[in-house]
Design an enzyme around this catalytic site. Sequence first.
Site, mmCIF file in Angstrom:
data_model
loop_
_atom_site.group_PDB
_atom_site.id
_atom_site.type_symbol
_atom_site.label_atom_id
_atom_site.label_comp_id
_atom_site.label_asym_id
_atom_site.label_seq_id
_atom_site.Cartn_x
_atom_site.Cartn_y
_atom_site.Cartn_z
ATOM 1 N N GLY A 1 1.006 -1.063 -0.125
ATOM 2 C CA GLY A 1 0.470 0.099 0.064
ATOM 3 C C GLY A 1 0.485 1.286 -0.208
ATOM 4 C CG ASP A 2 3.182 4.837 1.309
ATOM 5 O OD1 ASP A 2 4.041 4.832 0.228
ATOM 6 O OD2 ASP A 2 2.833 4.525 2.696
ATOM 7 C CG ASP A 3 6.974 5.262 -2.000
ATOM 8 O OD1 ASP A 3 6.027 5.680 -1.924
ATOM 9 O OD2 ASP A 3 7.524 5.776 -1.050
#
Length: 468
Positions: A258-260
Amino acid sequence: MLNAIVFLIILRAAPVLSSWIPSASNIFVEVATWLEPTNNLLAITEVNGPEGRTRRCRLMASGVDDTDGLELAVAKCGSRGIIDLPHPRYIISRPLDLRLEHSTLNVHGFLTFTDDLDYWKSNHIAFPFQNQSLGLVFHGHHFTLDGHNTGGIDGQGQKWYDDARREGNKYGRPMSLAISHSHDVVIKNWSIIQPQFWASLVAWSRNVLLKNVYVNATSYNPESWEEPDGKSWLQNTDGLDTYNADNVTVENFVYQGGDDCLALKANSTAITFRNITCVGGTGIAIGSLAQYPGVTDIIEDVWIEDVKLLPAPSNQCALFQGLLLKAWGAETHGTPPNGGGGGLGYAHNITFKDIYMEGIIRPIVLQSTLTYLSNVTLSPGNFEWSDLHFRNITAMSKYNRLIWLDCPAQHPCRNFTFRDMHLIPGATDHPELRYVCNNVVLGGKDGLNECHPSDSMLERREDGWPHE
Ligand SMILES: *[C@@H]1O[C@H](CO)[C@@H](O)[C@H](O)[C@H]1NC(C)=O
Ligand SMILES: *[C@@H]1O[C@H](CO)[C@@H](O)[C@H](O)[C@H]1NC(C)=O
Ligand SMILES: *[C@@H]1O[C@H](CO)[C@@H](O)[C@H](O)[C@H]1NC(C)=O
Ligand SMILES: *[C@@H]1O[C@H](CO)[C@@H](O)[C@H](O)[C@H]1NC(C)=O
Ligand SMILES: *[C@@H]1O[C@H](CO)[C@@H](O)[C@H](O)[C@H]1NC(C)=O
Ligand SMILES: *[C@@H]1O[C@H](CO)[C@@H](O)[C@H](O)[C@H]1NC(C)=O
Ligand SMILES: *[C@@H]1O[C@H](CO)[C@@H](O)[C@H](O)[C@H]1NC(C)=O
Ligand SMILES: *[C@@H]1O[C@H](CO)[C@@H](O)[C@H](O)[C@H]1NC(C)=O
Ligand SMILES: *[C@@H]1O[C@H](CO)[C@@H](O)[C@H](O)[C@H]1NC(C)=O
Ligand SMILES: *[C@@H]1O[C@H](CO)[C@@H](O)[C@H](O)[C@H]1NC(C)=O
């Protein structure tokens, strides 16, 4: 192993053995075969290798807590040795900072973190950048972490995701794996599942290779699937971040989260990413940068090639940005992790080549007014971008934006070139949003003549994002 001398070290005397154990610790017994695996048992063999005598430690899993055992194995075999962890599950109940030199750690199962959130919030290794936290650190040189395609780290992240719902950078979430103050390191055939926070970090290190690495942060909590912004509470589950790192190569990396997927933080130089697949999240990030007032952040000589950015399953984190270049604004508001700004620095000589993305909200974005505080607005900062090259980029965008470069007027983006761009918008209203280049010095041979300045924000917002 014939004629090898086996030393058995009993960490905690098992009742059945206690009758013949004369003292509680460090008993050396010469045996020819392995005893029945017992809780907290470390067996050491000495073998003569080409480089002389080598110690090989085999640690059995205790089923309860393996931190003492791991520390002892590292003390005995972490220098010019081999450590084997053959079992499916080793329990990490407290922070560990382990030193390895000229050695290999073979992890056939998972180093599994306990998920006592209250414990970890007050017991972790501090990482000063953004006031963050580490759970398991390796430092040293010439060492290999080998997960043999069956092992690595299980962060047991679900409780952390639930606890951090709608709160970015919540304090005390430990990163699953950090390589710190190290050089000449290989991490291979290694998985990190359900990371508590960033799955991995390379900091103050050089000559690090990650090959065949898999990271997956999935939310199994159906409540999180209903979030209007589609983030599933999975923010901060980055795949790998680099910080004060030189000569880091990542090859064959698969990420869902859910992020980089991969992110370069301050002072990342000579970085190569090759053959990367990212499912969901916020893509490949250069940043965030210039968060600390007066501090100079440098990004230089970066090569990013053969990347696929694919949409996540609909109940997981959607795919937001593709290639995300992000620097904080000019003023300082609040303190890190979510506040800050007013830093300096530059990014120079970055190539993105053979990139494919689909179902993405913003394929290529450069931000210069970043803050994570929702109630402040910063003016464009002092971070400078130059010599960025985009080659053979294919993007199927979800909405209007294709390229949005928002550079500071006082430091225009220089020498950006674009070649073989295949960009297709997913929405036909507001075509003026597709190619936005604010303060980008474009020549005519740079391949992006359609790019123009614009302040328009008229993107589609029906699923709650973007919300700037
Ligand atoms: C880090 O954050 C915690 C929790 O908000 C706070 O207590 C602590 O003072 C912070 N440390 C630093 C160095 O900012
Ligand atoms: C582990 O990774 C290496 C490359 O680093 C690869 O050659 C090897 O096949 C992998 N092992 C397995 C069991 O796939
Ligand atoms: C970069 O690191 C690799 C190992 O990952 C090493 O083989 C290479 O020599 C290093 N390059 C330099 C310039 O030190
Ligand atoms: C991540 O894990 C989930 C749950 O096991 C699985 O459905 C998904 O396919 C995995 N993603 C990747 C890229 O392997
Ligand atoms: C790219 O990475 C994927 C996933 O790790 C792997 O299956 C594939 O073999 C790699 N391709 C090359 C050319 O190494
Ligand atoms: C990055 O490197 C520069 C130049 O050496 C140094 O001044 C700065 O403090 C470093 N930044 C960080 C965050 O370590
Ligand atoms: C730009 O970076 C690439 C990738 O690290 C490197 O190979 C190349 O030598 C650099 N170019 C210059 C002019 O330094
Ligand atoms: C361009 O990139 C795509 C992936 O998007 C890749 O399949 C293709 O081989 C690349 N083309 C060239 C000429 O390298
Ligand atoms: C923004 O909100 C924080 C609390 O969330 C508050 O401490 C701060 O003063 C606010 N800043 C401004 C400029 O309103
Ligand atoms: C632009 O970047 C390329 C590749 O790094 C370099 O060769 C060239 O000299 C740069 N041009 C200018 C005008 O800086």
